[in-house]
Design a protein around this motif. Structure first.
Motif: not given
Lengths: 91, 211
Positions: B69-70, B73, B44-45, B55-56, A48, A44, B48-49, A68, B66, A51, B62, A41, A57, A64, B59, A61, B51-52
């Motif tokens: 775009q690169l 370029g 709780a785990v 949030k991800s 979180s 984790a 939190a997971v 570009v 990116i 992140l 994105i 916990a 990001l 970038v 990603v 983006r 949320e991960i």
């Protein structure tokens, strides 16, 4: 009567310790999971929190993309201004 | 006597059963409490997971955007460099700026790996001109007297050459004295000296005491 005595003694001397041994094993296993779950916990929650920067990001983006685009404009201007190299095969 | 003899093993059995039941109650209750702590920890785990995951989630998209775009370029810059400098000189320039990188070649020109990069001295003049034309971004142009800003500064094309010379007149002409005006129309006229062109006067002889 003798069998009853034997059964009672076996129940008290053999079955009871075996039951206690097995239950202690189950309890020890369950209690050993608790700190592991607590550590998971914590990790984790830390992951979180790490992140939280991922939202940036989106800004990256956009930056970038703008960069570009600027490079593309710059390259387009250079393409007009600077002469092309001579064709190496023809040279 | 017979009743007591019959009841004695029953009492022992009852005592054994009671002990077993007490042990079951103690350990099972302890196990239940431990499992409840595990359940709370897992809650709780999971939070939190969750949320991960939230949030991800964006990603990947994105990062893919990116990278696209690169990639664009890189394609642009590689194509521009090869178009303007030629493949051989481009590889030579890259090798000159980043030694050893020519072995990897250009991404959009796979046969560039087979090009033997010329020494930078062989393409120096041409490469320097190319980089200088690229403006401020080019290292050589940035170090040039023109400051690499000729393309962006409309006056830089003519002013850049002046910076090649020492700062005497072209930078602060107002601080310099004006040149004298000579000739018949000069505001200041000087009379011609009589002794100019005349025989040299003889100086009186010095006495011995003056030596």
């Amino acid at each position: 009567m003798t069998l009853w005595w034997i059964g009672s003694i076996v129940l008290l001397v053999v079955i009871f310790p075996v039951v206690v041994y097995l239950l202690r094993g189950v309890l020890a296993a369950a209690e050993s999971i608790v700190p592991a779950v607590d550590r998971i916990a914590g990790v984790a929650r830390a992951g979180s929190n790490d992140l939280d920067a991922a939202a940036l990001l989106v800004t990256t983006r956009e930056q970038v993309t703008q960069t570009v685009a600027g490079v593309a404009d710059y390259g387009g201007s250079l393409d007009v201004i600077v002469d092309d190299a001579e064709d190496e095969e023809q040279a | 006597m017979t009743v007591i003899a019959i009841a004695a093993p029953g009492v022992v059995m009852i005592a054994a059963v009671v002990l077993i039941v007490l042990a079951l109650v103690y350990y099972l209750v302890s196990t239940i409490l431990a499992l409840r702590r595990i359940s709370a920890g897992l809650d709780a785990v999971i939070a939190a997971v969750g949320e991960i995951i939230d949030k991800s989630a964006p990603v990947n998209d994105i990062v893919v955007a990116i990278n696209e775009q690169l990639d664009a370029g890189v394609d642009l810059l590689e194509g521009l460099l090869v178009k303007k400098a030629g493949l051989t000189d481009a590889v030579g320039l890259i090798e000159g700026v980043y030694p050893g990188s020519a072995a990897a070649g250009l991404r959009n020109f796979p046969h560039s790996k087979d090009v033997k990069p010329p020494r930078i001295g062989e393409v120096y003049t041409k490469g320097t001109l190319t980089l200088a034309r690229l403006g401020r971004e080019a290292p050589i142009a940035a170090a040039s007297p023109a400051g690499g800003e000729v393309l962006r500064n409309v006056e830089g094309g003519s002013l850049a050459a002046r910076s090649l010379y020492p700062s005497v007149r072209h930078q602060r002409p107002s601080n310099l004295p004006r040149s004298p005006v000579i000739g018949t129309e000069a505001p200041v006229q000087y009379e011609q000296r009589d002794d100019v062109g005349a025989p040299r006067k003889r100086l009186p002889a010095r006495s011995s005491g003056e030596r």
